[in-house]
Write a protein that holds these residues in place. Structure first.
Motif, PDB file in Angstrom:
ATOM      1  N   LYS A  68       0.754  -1.307  -0.046  1.00  0.00           N
ATOM      2  CA  LYS A  68       0.074   0.002  -0.093  1.00  0.00           C
ATOM      3  C   LYS A  68       0.891   1.193   0.226  1.00  0.00           C
ATOM      4  CE  LYS A  68      -3.967  -2.247   1.292  1.00  0.00           C
ATOM      5  NZ  LYS A  68      -4.827  -2.449   0.224  1.00  0.00           N
ATOM      6  N   PRO A  69       1.491   1.550  -1.034  1.00  0.00           N
ATOM      7  CA  PRO A  69       2.368   2.570  -1.017  1.00  0.00           C
ATOM      8  C   PRO A  69       1.714   3.957  -1.167  1.00  0.00           C
ATOM      9  CG  PRO A  69       2.104   1.520  -3.427  1.00  0.00           C
ATOM     10  CD  PRO A  69       1.395   1.066  -2.442  1.00  0.00           C
ATOM     11  N   LEU A  70       2.706   5.009  -0.953  1.00  0.00           N
ATOM     12  CA  LEU A  70       2.211   6.345  -1.151  1.00  0.00           C
ATOM     13  C   LEU A  70       2.288   6.564  -2.525  1.00  0.00           C
ATOM     14  CD1 LEU A  70       4.212   8.881   1.376  1.00  0.00           C
ATOM     15  CD2 LEU A  70       1.859   7.769   1.478  1.00  0.00           C
ATOM     16  N   VAL A  71       1.327   7.369  -3.045  1.00  0.00           N
ATOM     17  CA  VAL A  71       1.048   7.499  -4.709  1.00  0.00           C
ATOM     18  C   VAL A  71       0.645   8.904  -5.038  1.00  0.00           C
ATOM     19  CG1 VAL A  71      -0.240   7.098  -6.689  1.00  0.00           C
ATOM     20  CG2 VAL A  71      -0.027   5.173  -5.071  1.00  0.00           C
ATOM     21  N   ASN A  72       1.582   9.490  -5.766  1.00  0.00           N
ATOM     22  CA  ASN A  72       1.389  11.036  -6.121  1.00  0.00           C
ATOM     23  C   ASN A  72       0.128  10.878  -7.335  1.00  0.00           C
ATOM     24  OD1 ASN A  72       1.245  13.488  -7.116  1.00  0.00           O
ATOM     25  ND2 ASN A  72       3.616  13.750  -7.272  1.00  0.00           N
ATOM     26  N   ARG A  73      -0.993  11.392  -6.857  1.00  0.00           N
ATOM     27  CA  ARG A  73      -2.059  11.306  -7.931  1.00  0.00           C
ATOM     28  C   ARG A  73      -2.039  12.898  -8.141  1.00  0.00           C
ATOM     29  NH1 ARG A  73      -7.788   9.461  -5.724  1.00  0.00           N
ATOM     30  NH2 ARG A  73      -7.843  11.403  -4.526  1.00  0.00           N
ATOM     31  N   GLN A  74      -1.734  13.098  -9.343  1.00  0.00           N
ATOM     32  CA  GLN A  74      -1.699  14.431  -9.977  1.00  0.00           C
ATOM     33  C   GLN A  74      -1.567  15.477  -9.028  1.00  0.00           C
ATOM     34  OE1 GLN A  74      -5.372  13.943 -12.233  1.00  0.00           O
ATOM     35  NE2 GLN A  74      -4.240  13.366 -14.061  1.00  0.00           N
ATOM     36  N   GLY A  75      -0.319  15.416  -8.376  1.00  0.00           N
ATOM     37  CA  GLY A  75      -0.125  16.436  -7.219  1.00  0.00           C
ATOM     38  C   GLY A  75      -0.629  16.076  -5.974  1.00  0.00           C
ATOM     39  N   GLU A  76      -1.459  15.250  -5.658  1.00  0.00           N
ATOM     40  CA  GLU A  76      -1.829  14.913  -4.460  1.00  0.00           C
ATOM     41  C   GLU A  76      -1.206  13.842  -3.779  1.00  0.00           C
ATOM     42  OE1 GLU A  76      -6.239  13.524  -2.448  1.00  0.00           O
ATOM     43  OE2 GLU A  76      -5.787  13.716  -4.715  1.00  0.00           O
ATOM     44  N   ILE A  77      -0.729  13.857  -2.590  1.00  0.00           N
ATOM     45  CA  ILE A  77      -0.203  12.744  -2.101  1.00  0.00           C
ATOM     46  C   ILE A  77      -1.291  11.614  -1.415  1.00  0.00           C
ATOM     47  CG2 ILE A  77       1.823  11.639  -0.809  1.00  0.00           C
ATOM     48  CD1 ILE A  77       2.740  13.507  -2.917  1.00  0.00           C
ATOM     49  N   VAL A  78      -1.323  10.536  -1.874  1.00  0.00           N
ATOM     50  CA  VAL A  78      -2.438   9.590  -1.493  1.00  0.00           C
ATOM     51  C   VAL A  78      -1.542   8.342  -0.636  1.00  0.00           C
ATOM     52  CG1 VAL A  78      -4.518   8.026  -1.764  1.00  0.00           C
ATOM     53  CG2 VAL A  78      -3.840  10.095  -3.341  1.00  0.00           C
ATOM     54  N   ASP A  79      -1.988   8.290   0.430  1.00  0.00           N
ATOM     55  CA  ASP A  79      -1.518   6.978   1.364  1.00  0.00           C
ATOM     56  C   ASP A  79      -2.456   5.894   1.164  1.00  0.00           C
ATOM     57  OD1 ASP A  79      -0.461   5.137   2.863  1.00  0.00           O
ATOM     58  OD2 ASP A  79      -0.169   6.608   4.650  1.00  0.00           O
ATOM     59  N   LEU A  80      -2.141   4.895   0.307  1.00  0.00           N
ATOM     60  CA  LEU A  80      -2.978   3.674   0.069  1.00  0.00           C
ATOM     61  C   LEU A  80      -3.158   2.850   1.482  1.00  0.00           C
ATOM     62  CD1 LEU A  80      -2.379   2.532  -3.494  1.00  0.00           C
ATOM     63  CD2 LEU A  80      -3.554   4.330  -2.648  1.00  0.00           C
ATOM     64  N   SER A  81      -2.227   3.047   2.458  1.00  0.00           N
ATOM     65  CA  SER A  81      -2.550   2.071   3.532  1.00  0.00           C
ATOM     66  C   SER A  81      -3.708   2.910   4.409  1.00  0.00           C
ATOM     67  CB  SER A  81      -1.386   2.001   4.369  1.00  0.00           C
ATOM     68  OG  SER A  81      -0.888   3.421   4.798  1.00  0.00           O
ATOM     69  N   ARG A  82      -4.002   4.203   4.315  1.00  0.00           N
ATOM     70  CA  ARG A  82      -4.889   4.877   5.102  1.00  0.00           C
ATOM     71  C   ARG A  82      -6.143   4.969   4.308  1.00  0.00           C
ATOM     72  NH1 ARG A  82      -2.518   8.695   8.993  1.00  0.00           N
ATOM     73  NH2 ARG A  82      -0.566   7.993   9.414  1.00  0.00           N
ATOM     74  N   GLU A  83      -6.150   5.195   3.016  1.00  0.00           N
ATOM     75  CA  GLU A  83      -7.295   5.234   2.088  1.00  0.00           C
ATOM     76  C   GLU A  83      -7.608   3.945   1.483  1.00  0.00           C
ATOM     77  OE1 GLU A  83      -8.465   8.526   1.449  1.00  0.00           O
ATOM     78  OE2 GLU A  83      -6.728   9.744   2.199  1.00  0.00           O
ATOM     79  N   GLN A  84      -8.206   3.180   2.380  1.00  0.00           N
ATOM     80  CA  GLN A  84      -8.504   1.637   2.140  1.00  0.00           C
ATOM     81  C   GLN A  84      -9.485   1.562   0.766  1.00  0.00           C
ATOM     82  OE1 GLN A  84      -7.031  -0.883   3.369  1.00  0.00           O
ATOM     83  NE2 GLN A  84      -6.030   0.003   5.281  1.00  0.00           N
ATOM     84  N   GLN A  85     -10.101   2.761   0.533  1.00  0.00           N
ATOM     85  CA  GLN A  85     -11.104   2.208  -0.858  1.00  0.00           C
ATOM     86  C   GLN A  85     -10.349   2.675  -2.057  1.00  0.00           C
ATOM     87  OE1 GLN A  85     -10.889   5.067   1.286  1.00  0.00           O
ATOM     88  NE2 GLN A  85     -11.039   7.019   0.211  1.00  0.00           N
ATOM     89  N   ILE A  86      -8.932   3.169  -1.884  1.00  0.00           N
ATOM     90  CA  ILE A  86      -8.259   3.459  -3.039  1.00  0.00           C
ATOM     91  C   ILE A  86      -7.398   2.654  -3.237  1.00  0.00           C
ATOM     92  CG2 ILE A  86      -6.801   5.350  -4.390  1.00  0.00           C
ATOM     93  CD1 ILE A  86      -7.993   7.495  -2.685  1.00  0.00           C
ATOM     94  N   THR A  87      -7.301   1.925  -4.452  1.00  0.00           N
ATOM     95  CA  THR A  87      -6.429   0.711  -4.741  1.00  0.00           C
ATOM     96  C   THR A  87      -6.052   0.896  -6.058  1.00  0.00           C
ATOM     97  OG1 THR A  87      -8.357  -0.550  -5.713  1.00  0.00           O
ATOM     98  CG2 THR A  87      -7.797  -0.997  -3.511  1.00  0.00           C
ATOM     99  N   ILE A  88      -4.724   0.000  -6.375  1.00  0.00           N
ATOM    100  CA  ILE A  88      -4.010   0.180  -7.532  1.00  0.00           C
ATOM    101  C   ILE A  88      -4.847  -0.825  -8.683  1.00  0.00           C
ATOM    102  CG2 ILE A  88      -1.923  -0.295  -8.814  1.00  0.00           C
ATOM    103  CD1 ILE A  88      -0.739   0.443  -6.307  1.00  0.00           C
ATOM    104  N   ARG A  89      -5.257  -0.102  -9.492  1.00  0.00           N
ATOM    105  CA  ARG A  89      -5.982  -0.889 -10.903  1.00  0.00           C
ATOM    106  C   ARG A  89      -5.275  -1.539 -11.860  1.00  0.00           C
ATOM    107  NH1 ARG A  89     -10.515   1.980 -14.066  1.00  0.00           N
ATOM    108  NH2 ARG A  89      -9.218   2.655 -15.490  1.00  0.00           N
ATOM    109  N   GLU A  90      -4.136  -0.544 -12.164  1.00  0.00           N
ATOM    110  CA  GLU A  90      -3.287  -1.169 -13.260  1.00  0.00           C
ATOM    111  C   GLU A  90      -1.827  -0.438 -13.133  1.00  0.00           C
ATOM    112  OE1 GLU A  90      -3.562  -1.016 -18.233  1.00  0.00           O
ATOM    113  OE2 GLU A  90      -4.771   0.223 -17.139  1.00  0.00           O
ATOM    114  N   TRP A  91      -0.916  -1.396 -13.376  1.00  0.00           N
ATOM    115  CA  TRP A  91       0.488  -0.816 -13.394  1.00  0.00           C
ATOM    116  C   TRP A  91       0.830  -0.528 -14.867  1.00  0.00           C
ATOM    117  CZ3 TRP A  91       3.512  -0.566  -9.059  1.00  0.00           C
ATOM    118  CH2 TRP A  91       2.873  -1.178  -7.877  1.00  0.00           C
ATOM    119  N   LEU A  92       1.487   0.459 -15.300  1.00  0.00           N
ATOM    120  CA  LEU A  92       1.703   0.882 -16.866  1.00  0.00           C
ATOM    121  C   LEU A  92       3.357   0.509 -17.279  1.00  0.00           C
ATOM    122  CD1 LEU A  92       0.101   4.317 -16.952  1.00  0.00           C
ATOM    123  CD2 LEU A  92      -0.969   2.118 -17.855  1.00  0.00           C
TER     124      LEU A  92
END
Ligand SMILES: [Fe+2]
Length: 335
Positions: free
Chosen positions: A311-335
């Motif tokens: 559950k990494p930290l992701v830079n979502r278009q400038g906003e830092i999202v912590d996937l370990s906290r935002e359980q409803q957000i997941t990675i759908r696809e790896w490019l």
């Protein structure tokens, strides 16, 4: 799509020709991507995926194919001579495995090259040798120990040389009798390696790589401390590569899904420290890579924590999202 998502592909080589949506030929297979190429792809809104490119040169790809064919030779020699051609493995295969293992940053790329279902047993052998050697280094195994681990991993499935190909390559589910036969590759490998003059520790990996921490493995149902450390490493490498590969009876799963299943204990009980180091390191290799989140928004992996490596930290278009906290957000696809 974020304009910069193609940047991590700079320096990689295209595996196939690339066309625009209207059919115009844009770039040829083999092109090493530079900034200008990336701009061309962006202008034409071409989406590249990591499987479309390779970090390896054409010569390196040939050398990988050679290694797979060398391993085929070893399996065939083991069938006819009932012995492992030890010098051949030492001189021709081991150096290639060690060389590839030193390129661990390109591990996922290498997996793409060793994914096909033709010659699966040989590709798998090569991949498990490489992955085990990489895990060993991540765990601090060095020098002669690392060479021994790599050697053992590179011959871990040699007992399959004695399994009839109708069973080994059966496209469907194995019957219980066939599975019992398949399980014999562990003991057969062990005996073959000892008979070929290899030491007990090397042979033990062939015997124990299907044992699991909780005693649910085979052939002996050993538990935790009864299993050699090297066998535990090879167990992780073996399952990871098998699940991320196309096999005759099952298609490949994406690496992230496999890591998640392993983390949840759904693919068997592995040594927890080895598994943790493996997952964390693989995820760290993906820092800087682009993903698409389950809300369809692209992002970039920027940090992998020790406590929740999947559950990494992701830079979502400038906003830092912590996937370990935002359980409803997941990675759908790896490019
Ligand atoms: Fe095996």
């Amino acid at each position: 799509m974020d304009d910069r998502y193609l940047e991590p592909f700079i320096g990689y080589r295209l595996r196939a020709d690339v066309f625009a949506a209207n059919g115009t030929h844009l770039l040829s297979a083999g092109t090493r991507l530079e900034r200008g190429h990336v701009r061309l792809l962006q202008v034409n809104q071409v989406v590249l995926r990591s499987k479309d490119v390779t970090a390896f040169s054409a010569e390196q790809e040939v050398s990988i194919k050679e290694a797979v064919s060398d391993i085929r030779h070893v399996f065939q020699s083991a069938v006819s001579g009932r012995k492992l051609p030890v010098d051949y493995v030492h001189d021709r295969i081991l150096p290639k495995v060690l060389e590839m293992a030193s390129r661990h940053a390109q591990l996922i790329d290498l997996l793409h090259l060793l994914q096909g279902k033709d010659e699966y047993t040989y590709k798998h052998t090569f991949a498990v040798g490489i992955i085990s050697s990489i895990i060993g280094r991540w765990l601090g195994v060095r020098g002669q120990d690392l060479i021994r681990l790599t050697m053992a991993a590179s011959v871990h499935d040699i007992g399959k040389s004695g399994i009839p190909s109708e069973v080994l390559l059966k496209p469907g589910r194995l019957t219980e009798a066939e599975f019992d036969l398949m399980k014999r590759h562990t003991r057969q490998g062990y005996e073959l390696l000892l008979a070929s003059g290899l030491d007990e520790r090397t042979a033990l990996v062939a015997l124990q790589h299907h044992e699991r921490e909780d005693g649910t493995g085979y052939p002996k149902g050993l538990q935790a401390d009864q299993i050699h450390f090297f066998s535990k490493i090879v167990a992780v490498a073996d399952v990871f590569h098998a699940m991320t590969s196309n096999r005759v009876y099952k298609s490949a799963m994406p690496f992230y899904d496999v890591l998640s299943l392993m983390w949840e204990g759904k693919l068997g009980a592995f040594h927890s420290h080895i598994l943790h180091v493996f997952i964390k390191q693989i995820m760290e290799l993906h820092i800087g890579k682009s993903v698409v989140l389950n809300d369809g928004v692209p992002g970039k992996i920027i940090y992998v924590s020790s406590s929740a490596p999947l559950k990494p930290l992701v830079n979502r278009q400038g906003e830092i999202v912590d996937l370990s906290r935002e359980q409803q957000i997941t990675i759908r696809e790896w490019l």
